[in-house]
Scaffold this motif. Structure first.
Motif, PDB file in Angstrom:
ATOM      1  N   PHE A 376      52.924  42.665  40.078  1.00  0.00           N
ATOM      2  CA  PHE A 376      52.315  42.453  38.761  1.00  0.00           C
ATOM      3  C   PHE A 376      50.792  42.483  38.807  1.00  0.00           C
ATOM      4  O   PHE A 376      50.140  42.421  37.766  1.00  0.00           O
ATOM      5  N   LEU A 377      50.238  42.545  40.009  1.00  0.00           N
ATOM      6  CA  LEU A 377      48.772  42.574  40.120  1.00  0.00           C
ATOM      7  C   LEU A 377      48.259  44.008  39.994  1.00  0.00           C
ATOM      8  O   LEU A 377      49.021  44.971  40.093  1.00  0.00           O
ATOM      9  N   ALA A 378      46.959  44.119  39.771  1.00  0.00           N
ATOM     10  CA  ALA A 378      46.352  45.439  39.619  1.00  0.00           C
ATOM     11  C   ALA A 378      46.549  46.267  40.875  1.00  0.00           C
ATOM     12  O   ALA A 378      46.478  45.755  41.993  1.00  0.00           O
ATOM     13  N   PRO A 416      57.421  35.383  42.622  1.00  0.00           N
ATOM     14  CA  PRO A 416      56.162  35.169  43.350  1.00  0.00           C
ATOM     15  C   PRO A 416      55.120  34.443  42.505  1.00  0.00           C
ATOM     16  O   PRO A 416      55.050  34.629  41.290  1.00  0.00           O
ATOM     17  N   ILE A 418      50.874  33.638  42.861  1.00  0.00           N
ATOM     18  CA  ILE A 418      49.660  33.935  43.629  1.00  0.00           C
ATOM     19  C   ILE A 418      48.613  32.871  43.319  1.00  0.00           C
ATOM     20  O   ILE A 418      48.341  32.569  42.151  1.00  0.00           O
TER      21      ILE A 418
ATOM     22  N   GLY B  43      44.142  46.283  34.837  1.00  0.00           N
ATOM     23  CA  GLY B  43      44.124  45.917  33.431  1.00  0.00           C
ATOM     24  C   GLY B  43      42.943  45.000  33.193  1.00  0.00           C
ATOM     25  O   GLY B  43      42.187  44.689  34.123  1.00  0.00           O
ATOM     26  N   ARG B  62      44.826  23.059  35.966  1.00  0.00           N
ATOM     27  CA  ARG B  62      45.652  24.125  36.549  1.00  0.00           C
ATOM     28  C   ARG B  62      45.887  25.161  35.455  1.00  0.00           C
ATOM     29  O   ARG B  62      46.448  24.842  34.399  1.00  0.00           O
ATOM     30  N   GLY B  70      57.166  39.272  35.087  1.00  0.00           N
ATOM     31  CA  GLY B  70      57.463  38.525  36.303  1.00  0.00           C
ATOM     32  C   GLY B  70      56.221  38.222  37.105  1.00  0.00           C
ATOM     33  O   GLY B  70      55.198  38.894  36.971  1.00  0.00           O
ATOM     34  N   GLY B  71      56.323  37.179  37.946  1.00  0.00           N
ATOM     35  CA  GLY B  71      55.197  36.756  38.762  1.00  0.00           C
ATOM     36  C   GLY B  71      54.272  35.841  37.986  1.00  0.00           C
ATOM     37  O   GLY B  71      54.321  35.784  36.745  1.00  0.00           O
ATOM     38  N   SER B  72      53.455  35.127  38.708  1.00  0.00           N
ATOM     39  CA  SER B  72      52.446  34.297  38.059  1.00  0.00           C
ATOM     40  C   SER B  72      51.262  34.109  38.990  1.00  0.00           C
ATOM     41  O   SER B  72      51.388  34.257  40.219  1.00  0.00           O
ATOM     42  N   LEU B  73      50.129  33.820  38.392  1.00  0.00           N
ATOM     43  CA  LEU B  73      48.907  33.571  39.147  1.00  0.00           C
ATOM     44  C   LEU B  73      48.363  32.227  38.696  1.00  0.00           C
ATOM     45  O   LEU B  73      48.288  31.968  37.492  1.00  0.00           O
ATOM     46  N   VAL B  74      48.029  31.381  39.668  1.00  0.00           N
ATOM     47  CA  VAL B  74      47.569  30.029  39.354  1.00  0.00           C
ATOM     48  C   VAL B  74      46.154  29.843  39.865  1.00  0.00           C
ATOM     49  O   VAL B  74      45.866  30.125  41.035  1.00  0.00           O
ATOM     50  N   THR B  75      45.276  29.373  38.991  1.00  0.00           N
ATOM     51  CA  THR B  75      43.912  29.075  39.415  1.00  0.00           C
ATOM     52  C   THR B  75      43.485  27.748  38.790  1.00  0.00           C
ATOM     53  O   THR B  75      44.292  27.080  38.121  1.00  0.00           O
ATOM     54  N   GLY B  87      42.199  41.181  36.650  1.00  0.00           N
ATOM     55  CA  GLY B  87      43.162  41.944  35.859  1.00  0.00           C
ATOM     56  C   GLY B  87      44.480  42.146  36.576  1.00  0.00           C
ATOM     57  O   GLY B  87      44.535  42.219  37.793  1.00  0.00           O
ATOM     58  N   PHE B  88      45.539  42.235  35.788  1.00  0.00           N
ATOM     59  CA  PHE B  88      46.858  42.548  36.338  1.00  0.00           C
ATOM     60  C   PHE B  88      47.028  44.066  36.340  1.00  0.00           C
ATOM     61  O   PHE B  88      46.111  44.818  36.003  1.00  0.00           O
ATOM     62  N   ALA B  89      48.252  44.507  36.687  1.00  0.00           N
ATOM     63  CA  ALA B  89      48.522  45.943  36.687  1.00  0.00           C
ATOM     64  C   ALA B  89      48.254  46.526  35.304  1.00  0.00           C
ATOM     65  O   ALA B  89      48.481  45.871  34.283  1.00  0.00           O
ATOM     66  N   GLU B  91      49.740  48.583  33.569  1.00  0.00           N
ATOM     67  CA  GLU B  91      50.908  48.735  32.688  1.00  0.00           C
ATOM     68  C   GLU B  91      51.242  47.441  31.954  1.00  0.00           C
ATOM     69  O   GLU B  91      52.038  47.456  31.010  1.00  0.00           O
ATOM     70  N   ILE B  92      50.689  46.332  32.423  1.00  0.00           N
ATOM     71  CA  ILE B  92      51.038  45.054  31.787  1.00  0.00           C
ATOM     72  C   ILE B  92      50.186  44.849  30.539  1.00  0.00           C
ATOM     73  O   ILE B  92      48.954  44.817  30.608  1.00  0.00           O
TER      74      ILE B  92
END
Lengths: 544, 132
Positions: A376-378, A416, A418, B43, B62, B70-75, B87-89, B91-92
């Motif tokens: 899902f990441l770039a 997943p 990240i 993106g 958080r 799908g997937g997640s990013l936490v900062t 940025g994500f992909a 296509e998202i």
């Protein structure tokens, strides 16, 4: 000998021969040079003729050194020293009989200071921006900077050299060069940029370097309170990568460039090698990650031989878990394995280096499944799942060595998550999970040690005291202190994250450290690592 | 109060400008390829402010960004309450990326997604956390 008898015997012995029978014979002495007089922080190493074991101690503030009582048996010992800027004038050897020998070591100025510089010291000495120097952290994987700075290539001549090196397997050493079977793409512009920079720091424009050589200070104070033991391995090609001890005190290591698992007896230096079946004869040999499962058996990631191996510690035999043919292409490579919590669900984690993804092995069926945690990441960014740890439920935590994050893969859903590190471009490398749910890891490119609390999902980071150390791995001991080493500085770092106090122990020889391990069963704790380029196992015993 | 609002607005624009620059995908070492990464397939990045009901910044919150795919990013938000996410992909669709904020002792009361002038612009999503 009982104390009372000992005292009586001692009185006689002192009177007759001046020796103390209550203390085993040892080697003591002083270190001095014409320039400095008595010298602190000089490493003095002694190796008995014909023995694979070398013991090293460090001179104190008065220039005195003493090998631990009983550590050296009688014999003829070759001596060597390490003190940047100096070389051994004499004596070159010492005889150790039944009594303690005391020698006066003299040092003279080194004839070739450059030959003594570590990668860290070259990094510090070379002019250039951080951006220009950054690619050099890859070079240390196969060789020291001596090859670069002593070369005479101009920028154009460097280009094909760099392109050729990119086609070597990452498990390559100078003693055993291994080619990749699947060619790797190389970015022309990046290579030209690096070539142009390297041609400004080598000998392409003259017979000496046009910048001052910077050296790190010699050890002093606590950094001299240490005993280092080196165990020479019988072939220069042996490249110990991951090292760990078992409950019997035996030392096990993975060999990065040959298909053996090694077992060293630290009492005698005797070595046993267990051959790992070769499945892809035309491909690079060697293994990387060495981990224990919940039953005490060892697992190896088989690199370009692909798949995983489990070593039964009782029968001393391997079971290989091969990849199926459709996955097992020429680029396939497993560098990591994490069987630590496989008893929870019967699954073992590994990675697919070429596709920057995670794999999971079902122990019942032998089937592998692939998980892309970065889907899902770039796109267009480098990722590389590397160091791994598993919590008690076998959820995976991995280091994104190509990027700047820690990843988590849920054991049940495979979803997943990240977690970017606070520092950008950090390149997290190896990790261990402690019993309080904290991941201790290194930020290789950021020169930091770090902590990720998996419950709070929060980071802490600490700068490594010496710039350009590039820590490869870190291990937290039972006292809460962190131990780390790497490929650049020839030092072992001991760091207290509570107080911020650190000690950096210089090692006797150029030492390329990968995985580090601390034996918590000894008092004080004992640090172990392999010298990946030096065919030796290293034991470091702090005296405090 | 009007001054405070205006100051906040100006500060938001200034900080947003800094964040937009800082949130650009970082250049990373390309390993043995000696190369840099490409951001041509990224993106839009994400950033925003985490504040409490009084408009004060909430640091250490958080922040989770979760694409529906799908997937997640936490900062975490910094001491100024700012977070940023690369940025994500490509296509998202940013509209399918859920942003949520949490911190012990707080409850999320509002998530405000601001519009993009251009699809390549960073996406600003602000959170309000109420003290429990």
């Amino acid at each position: 000998m009982k104390p009372a008898y000992c005292l009586i015997a001692a009185a006689f012995f002192f009177a007759l021969v001046g020796a103390d029978p209550c203390r085993a014979q040892t080697l003591t002495g002083s270190v001095a040079s014409a320039d400095e007089g008595a010298m602190e922080g000089v490493l003095v190493s002694a190796q008995n003729e014909g023995s694979p074991i070398t013991v090293t101690v460090v001179s104190d503030g008065a220039g005195r050194f003493r090998f631990p009582d009983g550590r050296l048996s009688p014999g003829h010992y070759a001596l060597r020293i390490r003190a940047t800027g100096y070389e051994l004038d004499g004596p070159q050897s010492a005889e150790l009989g039944g009594a303690t020998a005391d020698i006066a070591i003299k040092l003279r100025k080194a004839s070739d200071l450059a030959a003594q510089l570590t990668n860290t010291e070259w990094f510090t000495s070379m002019p250039g921006t951080a951006e220009q120097k950054r690619p050099l952290i890859e070079c240390m994987s196969c060789h020291t900077f001596a090859r670069i700075v002593r070369s005479t290539y101009d920028a154009d001549a460097f280009v094909p050299v760099l392109k050729r090196m990119a086609q070597y397997a990452n498990n390559t050493t100078q003693a055993r060069v291994q080619w990749r079977v699947a060619a790797r793409d190389v970015n022309d512009e990046s290579v030209r940029k690096l070539a142009a920079y390297l041609a400004t720091v080598n000998l392409s424009r003259g017979t000496t370097w046009n910048y001052e050589l910077q050296t790190l200070p010699r050890p002093k104070g606590r950094a001299t309170h240490v005993v280092v033991t080196e165990y020479d391995l019988p072939r220069q090609t042996i490249a110990p990568h991951d090292v760990r001890t078992d409950r019997d005190g035996k030392v096990w290591y993975s060999d990065f460039v040959e298909n053996f698992l090694g077992e060293l007896d630290p009492k005698t230096g005797a070595l046993k090698e267990y051959p790992i079946p070769v499945s892809k004869a035309a491909f690079p040999a060697g293994t990387l990650d060495l981990e224990a499962d919940g039953n005490g058996n060892l697992w190896l990631a088989l690199m370009f031989q692909t798949g995983l191996a489990r070593f039964d510690m009782t029968s001393k035999t391997f079971k290989i878990f091969p990849l199926p043919g459709d996955l097992n292409d020429d680029a396939m490579q497993q560098s990591m394995v994490m069987p630590g919590s496989a008893n929870a669900d019967g699954e073992v984690w590994t990675n697919d280096v070429a596709r920057q993804s995670i794999m999971r092995l079902d122990l019942k069926t032998g089937a592998y499944e692939r998980i892309d945690p970065f889907a899902f990441l770039a796109k267009g960014h480098t990722h590389a799942p590397y160091g791994m740890a598993a919590d008690p439920d076998n959820n995976l935590y991995f280091m994104d060595f190509g990027g700047e994050a820690i990843g988590r893969v849920d054991a049940k859903t495979l979803a997943p998550t990240i977690f970017p590190t606070p520092t950008e471009k950090s390149r997290p490398r190896r990790t261990t999970l402690d019993d309080q749910g904290r991941l201790w890891f290194t930020e290789f490119a950021a020169n930091k040690l770090a902590l990720f609390d998996i419950k709070a999902e929060a980071f802490r980071e600490w700068d490594v005291p010496t710039p350009h150390t590039y820590p490869y791995d870190v291990f937290r001991d039972r006292n809460g202190e962190l131990w780390s080493g790497g490929m650049a500085s020839d030092h072992v770092l001991r760091f207290n994250p509570q107080s911020g106090m650190s000690v950096e122990y210089l090692l006797p020889r150029p030492t390329n450290i990968r995985r580090v391990f601390v034996d918590n069963s000894t008092h004080p704790v004992t640090f172990w690592a392999g010298n990946n380029h030096g065919a030796e196992i290293l034991r470091l015993e702090p005296l405090d | 109060m009007a001054f405070n609002r205006r100051w906040l607005s100006v500060a938001s624009i200034a900080v947003a400008a800094v964040v937009m620059m800082a949130a650009a995908p970082p250049v990373r070492s390309g390993g043995v390829n000696f190369g840099d990464d490409s951001d041509s397939n990224d993106g839009p990045s994400y950033f925003g402010f985490v504040r409490d009901g009084d408009g004060s910044p909430v640091g250490g919150a958080r922040v989770t960004a979760a694409p529906q795919a799908g997937g997640s990013l936490v900062t975490r938000s910094n001491s100024m309450g700012i977070y940023k996410i690369p940025g994500f992909a490509k296509e998202i669709d940013p509209k399918t990326v859920g942003i949520s904020c949490a911190k012990d002792g707080y409850t999320q009361s509002n998530v405000l997604r601001r519009g993009q002038a251009d699809a390549k612009d960073p996406v600003e999503v602000d959170c309000t956390l109420q003290k429990q």
